[in-house]
Design a protein around this motif. Structure first.
Motif, PDB file in Angstrom:
ATOM      1  N   ASN A 110      71.538  27.985 -83.770  1.00 20.48           N
ATOM      2  CA  ASN A 110      72.524  27.444 -82.846  1.00 20.48           C
ATOM      3  C   ASN A 110      73.132  28.502 -81.942  1.00 20.48           C
ATOM      4  N   SER A 111      72.542  29.664 -81.867  1.00 24.69           N
ATOM      5  CA  SER A 111      73.091  30.698 -80.999  1.00 24.69           C
ATOM      6  C   SER A 111      72.994  30.245 -79.553  1.00 24.69           C
ATOM      7  N   ARG A 112      73.770  30.850 -78.706  1.00 23.26           N
ATOM      8  CA  ARG A 112      73.862  30.438 -77.303  1.00 23.26           C
ATOM      9  C   ARG A 112      72.529  30.604 -76.575  1.00 23.26           C
ATOM     10  N   ASP A 113      71.840  31.705 -76.809  1.00 27.71           N
ATOM     11  CA  ASP A 113      70.555  31.939 -76.155  1.00 27.71           C
ATOM     12  C   ASP A 113      69.551  30.847 -76.510  1.00 27.71           C
ATOM     13  N   VAL A 114      69.504  30.485 -77.773  1.00 27.57           N
ATOM     14  CA  VAL A 114      68.563  29.464 -78.225  1.00 27.57           C
ATOM     15  C   VAL A 114      68.915  28.120 -77.613  1.00 27.57           C
ATOM     16  N   GLU A 115      70.168  27.738 -77.670  1.00 21.57           N
ATOM     17  CA  GLU A 115      70.588  26.440 -77.155  1.00 21.57           C
ATOM     18  C   GLU A 115      70.343  26.312 -75.659  1.00 21.57           C
ATOM     19  N   GLU A 116      70.584  27.366 -74.907  1.00 17.43           N
ATOM     20  CA  GLU A 116      70.429  27.305 -73.455  1.00 17.43           C
ATOM     21  C   GLU A 116      68.972  27.324 -73.018  1.00 17.43           C
ATOM     22  N   ASN A 117      68.077  27.840 -73.837  1.00 20.05           N
ATOM     23  CA  ASN A 117      66.699  28.058 -73.399  1.00 20.05           C
ATOM     24  C   ASN A 117      65.644  27.322 -74.214  1.00 20.05           C
ATOM     25  N   LYS A 118      66.041  26.310 -74.980  1.00 15.93           N
ATOM     26  CA  LYS A 118      65.063  25.559 -75.770  1.00 15.93           C
ATOM     27  C   LYS A 118      64.031  24.866 -74.890  1.00 15.93           C
ATOM     28  N   THR A 119      64.469  24.275 -73.810  1.00 16.49           N
ATOM     29  CA  THR A 119      63.550  23.539 -72.941  1.00 16.49           C
ATOM     30  C   THR A 119      62.551  24.472 -72.275  1.00 16.49           C
ATOM     31  N   ILE A 120      63.043  25.577 -71.765  1.00 21.38           N
ATOM     32  CA  ILE A 120      62.159  26.538 -71.110  1.00 21.38           C
ATOM     33  C   ILE A 120      61.185  27.130 -72.119  1.00 21.38           C
ATOM     34  N   ALA A 121      61.669  27.410 -73.331  1.00 18.36           N
ATOM     35  CA  ALA A 121      60.790  27.951 -74.375  1.00 18.36           C
ATOM     36  C   ALA A 121      59.714  26.938 -74.754  1.00 18.36           C
ATOM     37  N   LEU A 136      56.698  30.396 -67.071  1.00 17.65           N
ATOM     38  CA  LEU A 136      57.972  29.774 -66.725  1.00 17.65           C
ATOM     39  C   LEU A 136      59.179  30.601 -67.176  1.00 17.65           C
ATOM     40  N   PRO A 137      59.224  31.115 -68.413  1.00 13.64           N
ATOM     41  CA  PRO A 137      60.370  31.955 -68.790  1.00 13.64           C
ATOM     42  C   PRO A 137      60.460  33.248 -67.977  1.00 13.64           C
ATOM     43  N   LEU A 138      59.335  33.730 -67.474  1.00 12.85           N
ATOM     44  CA  LEU A 138      59.380  34.927 -66.630  1.00 12.85           C
ATOM     45  C   LEU A 138      60.152  34.655 -65.347  1.00 12.85           C
ATOM     46  N   LEU A 139      60.110  33.426 -64.877  1.00 12.79           N
ATOM     47  CA  LEU A 139      60.805  33.054 -63.649  1.00 12.79           C
ATOM     48  C   LEU A 139      62.215  32.539 -63.898  1.00 12.79           C
ATOM     49  N   ALA A 140      62.396  31.755 -64.962  1.00  7.75           N
ATOM     50  CA  ALA A 140      63.665  31.055 -65.156  1.00  7.75           C
ATOM     51  C   ALA A 140      64.594  31.668 -66.200  1.00  7.75           C
ATOM     52  N   ALA A 141      64.054  32.389 -67.165  1.00  7.07           N
ATOM     53  CA  ALA A 141      64.893  32.897 -68.258  1.00  7.07           C
ATOM     54  C   ALA A 141      64.435  34.291 -68.672  1.00  7.07           C
ATOM     55  N   ARG A 142      64.341  35.188 -67.715  1.00 11.42           N
ATOM     56  CA  ARG A 142      63.824  36.533 -67.980  1.00 11.42           C
ATOM     57  C   ARG A 142      64.659  37.297 -69.005  1.00 11.42           C
ATOM     58  N   ASN A 143      65.958  37.046 -69.068  1.00 11.84           N
ATOM     59  CA  ASN A 143      66.843  37.784 -69.974  1.00 11.84           C
ATOM     60  C   ASN A 143      66.974  37.135 -71.352  1.00 11.84           C
ATOM     61  N   SER A 144      66.315  36.010 -71.559  1.00 12.40           N
ATOM     62  CA  SER A 144      66.386  35.318 -72.839  1.00 12.40           C
ATOM     63  C   SER A 144      65.301  35.834 -73.771  1.00 12.40           C
ATOM     64  N   ARG A 145      65.700  36.442 -74.852  1.00  9.17           N
ATOM     65  CA  ARG A 145      64.723  36.940 -75.818  1.00  9.17           C
ATOM     66  C   ARG A 145      64.011  35.788 -76.503  1.00  9.17           C
TER      67      ARG A 145
END
Length: 117
Positions: A18-29, A38-47
């Protein structure tokens, strides 16, 4: 289950999905198993998203290599190729489910190679 303390992509060392990074980027992941870049373009800072982008890229490379090898083997390869492609669909579904559930877990039988950092 993967050791969360040794995975550089894990956004939360305690393994809290439930961490913030996971919750915000589940769809992109999850979409990274269809479009790995897609994550290279939309969520580059999300591990978390970059971990799944790396898994998607490894899966894409395995798909390409498997289809090339199987297409070159006469008869047997042509018979095995549909089963290989069904396994690919299963792997994509497993990857999408891992991403949607917030898991940082490698796909079965996939090497632990970090292409995307």
């Amino acid at each position: 289950m993967q050791d969360y303390n040794q995975n550089p992509y894990n956004p939360n060392p305690q393994g809290d999905p439930n961490s913030r990074d996971v919750e915000e980027n589940k769809t992109i992941a999850a979409l990274s198993y269809i479009l790995f870049f897609l994550p290279l373009l939309a969520a580059r800072n999300s591990r978390f998203a970059m971990y799944h982008a790396n898994q998607g890229l490894l899966l894409l490379l395995a798909i390409i290599a498997g289809n090339i090898v199987l297409s070159l083997i006469p008869f047997i390869g042509w018979i095995v190729m549909p089963f290989f492609n069904i396994a690919v669909i299963v792997y994509i579904i497993i990857g999408i489910m891992n991403a949607v559930n917030g898991k940082v877990q490698p796909l079965p039988f996939m090497p632990k190679i970090d292409i995307l950092k």
